[in-house]
Design an enzyme around this catalytic site. Structure first.
Site, PDB file in Angstrom:
ATOM      1  N   TYR A   1       0.843  -1.207   0.000  1.00 48.72           N
ATOM      2  CA  TYR A   1       0.000   0.000   0.000  1.00 48.72           C
ATOM      3  C   TYR A   1       0.871   1.247   0.000  1.00 48.72           C
ATOM      4  CZ  TYR A   1      -3.928   3.060   1.081  1.00 48.72           C
ATOM      5  OH  TYR A   1      -4.882   4.034   1.028  1.00 48.72           O
TER       6      TYR A   1
ATOM      7  N   PHE B   1      -8.613  18.515 -24.881  1.00 51.03           N
ATOM      8  CA  PHE B   1      -9.259  17.205 -25.040  1.00 51.03           C
ATOM      9  C   PHE B   1     -10.603  17.232 -24.291  1.00 51.03           C
ATOM     10  CE2 PHE B   1      -9.690  12.723 -23.525  1.00 51.03           C
ATOM     11  CZ  PHE B   1      -9.867  12.142 -24.758  1.00 51.03           C
ATOM     12  N   ASP B   2     -11.507  16.301 -24.607  1.00 53.61           N
ATOM     13  CA  ASP B   2     -12.862  16.411 -24.025  1.00 53.61           C
ATOM     14  C   ASP B   2     -12.900  16.231 -22.499  1.00 53.61           C
ATOM     15  OD1 ASP B   2     -12.460  13.712 -24.381  1.00 53.61           O
ATOM     16  OD2 ASP B   2     -14.282  13.331 -25.520  1.00 53.61           O
TER      17      ASP B   2
ATOM     18  N   ASP C   1      -0.439  18.863 -21.492  1.00 56.98           N
ATOM     19  CA  ASP C   1      -1.270  17.656 -21.507  1.00 56.98           C
ATOM     20  C   ASP C   1      -0.518  16.694 -22.426  1.00 56.98           C
ATOM     21  OD1 ASP C   1      -3.088  15.635 -21.801  1.00 56.98           O
ATOM     22  OD2 ASP C   1      -4.775  16.924 -22.351  1.00 56.98           O
TER      23      ASP C   1
ATOM     24  N   ALA D   1      -0.264  13.271 -23.173  1.00 54.29           N
ATOM     25  CA  ALA D   1      -0.609  11.874 -23.480  1.00 54.29           C
ATOM     26  C   ALA D   1       0.277  11.263 -24.573  1.00 54.29           C
ATOM     27  CB  ALA D   1      -2.081  11.780 -23.889  1.00 54.29           C
TER      28      ALA D   1
ATOM     29  N   LYS E   1      -1.817   5.940 -23.459  1.00 49.76           N
ATOM     30  CA  LYS E   1      -1.362   6.201 -24.828  1.00 49.76           C
ATOM     31  C   LYS E   1       0.133   5.860 -24.901  1.00 49.76           C
ATOM     32  CE  LYS E   1      -5.380   8.415 -24.511  1.00 49.76           C
ATOM     33  NZ  LYS E   1      -5.687   9.691 -23.913  1.00 49.76           N
TER      34      LYS E   1
ATOM     35  N   HIS F   1     -21.700  11.703 -26.169  1.00 48.30           N
ATOM     36  CA  HIS F   1     -21.329  10.799 -27.270  1.00 48.30           C
ATOM     37  C   HIS F   1     -21.075   9.366 -26.813  1.00 48.30           C
ATOM     38  CE1 HIS F   1     -17.656  12.530 -25.659  1.00 48.30           C
ATOM     39  NE2 HIS F   1     -16.989  11.492 -26.121  1.00 48.30           N
TER      40      HIS F   1
END
Ligand SMILES: *Cc1c(COP(=O)(O)O)cnc(C)c1O
Length: 460
Positions: free
Chosen positions: A74, A126-127, A217, A219, A260, A451
């Site tokens: 942990y 990004f969304d 960001d 990714a 990704k 979506h």
């Protein structure tokens, strides 16, 4: 794309996962059951799944071996320390915090910096990034250069921020009304288009000049670095690793979806360059949201596999083959007369549904209609990036997306060139009957991120 030489995948197959093509009538029924929304198909109903490159990659034998060595403690897991030191070295950041995936990193980092009513500016969010900005009371603002919207314009870095617009926006809005700037690499929502080093540097300098924080960001950081190496003057002889170091030197923090370029199926990271105060605060926010700071929502084994993935993704051999697959598919689509966003980015080919289905207006979701036809034709599952994804304004009016795209997203190390050959053939067949394809209407939609779960119906 002249002088196209054939490049076989730099791996061989050790374990196989069978895939099946349903008969045509069963595909018709499956799509009807799914409410004409490929997101709602079962994977067993899909032959070649190009919905996303997120968490769908194949791990290497070395990653599977690392998985077995995962430390599930942990607190103080040795797998965390492996991941931490790998990421510190790779990005040149002092502080690395795990999260269960990219959006977990966003929910932990963003609210610390956003005061209600402030903007978060960037090339193109990004969304989930937009959603977390909004949830924190912020307003997402896209300042990508307008050439990103021209799908036929050849430009090496269509993910660049428009620097003039950035400067005038900050001046007009006032730096105090801007929480921070995010540079998304590669720019997913603009078609996986890369951002140049010159642009990252200039955005960082403009932000610094006005006292605006600048984040990444990240990714697809490795794919972006590869494009810089291939396309930007002065980088051809630099290593991918040194390009990555330079990219991240211009920002103060990053969020990263490890699904990704992390080459794992789940995971995320927050990086903080050197601000100890942010680090302490982020760690304390992390505990109730994602978990203790040495696991942050990831299993020990997943952190171990990610540490290996971060090393594999930065090799020239891997990246060359990765980008080659996308370019190969593009070449075959071009031969079939199927229009797509050009040049292609790093993780997908984006078909231009506006050009393929000029007779369908945006409010009848041409790209969604095209996705469905590609599924019916060949069992391939693409995803819509257009007006259906964009949604409605505050008053409920459907927004018009500047682009209507169908994304054929290529998972990492999963499909071979022969699968892509099939994909191109199916898209070409759909193209040939494009004028008969009808628009589509929504019959049910949830209030946010519709979506994923909306239901639709073809117009007669
Ligand atoms: C995938 C992605 C995210 C969100 O990451 P998840 O792991 O899916 O939560 C954020 N930004 C970009 C650019 C992405 O591609």
């Amino acid at each position: 794309m002249t002088n196209f030489t054939f490049l076989p995948e730099p791996y061989r197959i050790k374990m196989v996962e069978p895939i099946h093509l349903l008969p045509p009538q069963e595909r018709v029924e499956a799509l009807r059951r799914a409410g004409y929304n490929p997101f709602s198909l079962r994977s067993s109903e899909v032959y070649i799944d190009l919905l996303t490159d997120s968490g769908t990659g194949a791990m290497s034998d070395r990653q599977w071996a690392a998985l077995m060595m995962g430390d599930e403690s942990y607190a103080g897991s040795s797998s965390f320390y492996q991941l931490e030191s790998t990421a510190q070295e790779l990005f040149g950041y002092q502080y690395i915090i795990p999260a269960h995936q990219g959006r977990g990193a966003e929910q932990v980092l963003f609210p610390q910096f956003i005061k209600p009513g402030q903007d978060v500016i960037g090339n193109m969010h990004f969304d989930t990034t937009m959603a977390h900005i909004s949830l924190a009371g912020g307003i997402p603002v896209n300042l990508v250069h307008e050439r990103a919207y021209d799908t036929q314009l050849e430009h090496p870095f269509k993910g660049d921020t428009d620097l003039d617009q950035l400067r005038s926006y900050i001046v007009k809005r006032g730096a105090e009304n801007i929480a921070f700037c995010i540079i998304t690499i590669t720019c997913n929502s603009a078609g996986g288009q890369p951002v140049s080093m010159a642009n990252i540097k200039a955005v960082s300098e403009i932000c610094q000049e006005y006292g605006v924080l600048c984040f990444m960001d990240a990714a697809r950081f490795a794919e972006n670095a590869y494009f810089i190496k291939k396309r930007e003057a002065g980088y051809a002889h630099q290593s991918i690793k040194s390009i990555i170091r330079e990219m991240f030197s211009y920002t103060q923090a990053f969020t990263l979806s490890a699904k990704k370029d992390g080459l794992v199926n789940i995971g995320g990271l927050i990086g903080i360059k050197d601000n100890r105060e942010w680090y302490e605060h982020t760690r304390s926010v992390l505990v109730p949201l994602e978990g203790f700071p040495t696991y942050g929502g990831m299993a020990g084994r997943d952190m171990a596999a990610l540490a290996v993935g971060l090393q594999e993704v930065v090799t020239d051999e891997y990246l060359e083959a990765r980008v080659y697959q996308i370019e190969y598919l593009a070449t075959r689509l071009q031969a079939g007369g199927v229009p797509f966003q050009s040049p292609v980015g790093g993780h997908a080919v984006f078909l231009d549904a506006k050009k393929i289905l000029p007779h369908i207006p945006f409010h009848q979701y041409p790209a969604q209609a095209l996705c469905n036809e590609i599924y019916l034709e060949g069992g391939i599952r693409p995803v819509e990036i257009g007006s259906f994804l964009l949604g409605r304004d505050a008053t409920g009016v459907q927004l018009e997306s500047p682009l209507e795209l169908v994304r054929l997203t290529i998972p990492r190390r999963v499909y071979t060139i022969s699968h892509l050959e099939y994909v191109a053939a199916i898209c070409t067949k759909v193209m040939q009957r494009a004028s008969d394809i009808k628009g589509i209407k929504i019959t049910y939609e949830p209030p946010v991120l519709r979506h994923f779960t909306a239901r639709l119906e073809p117009l007669s």
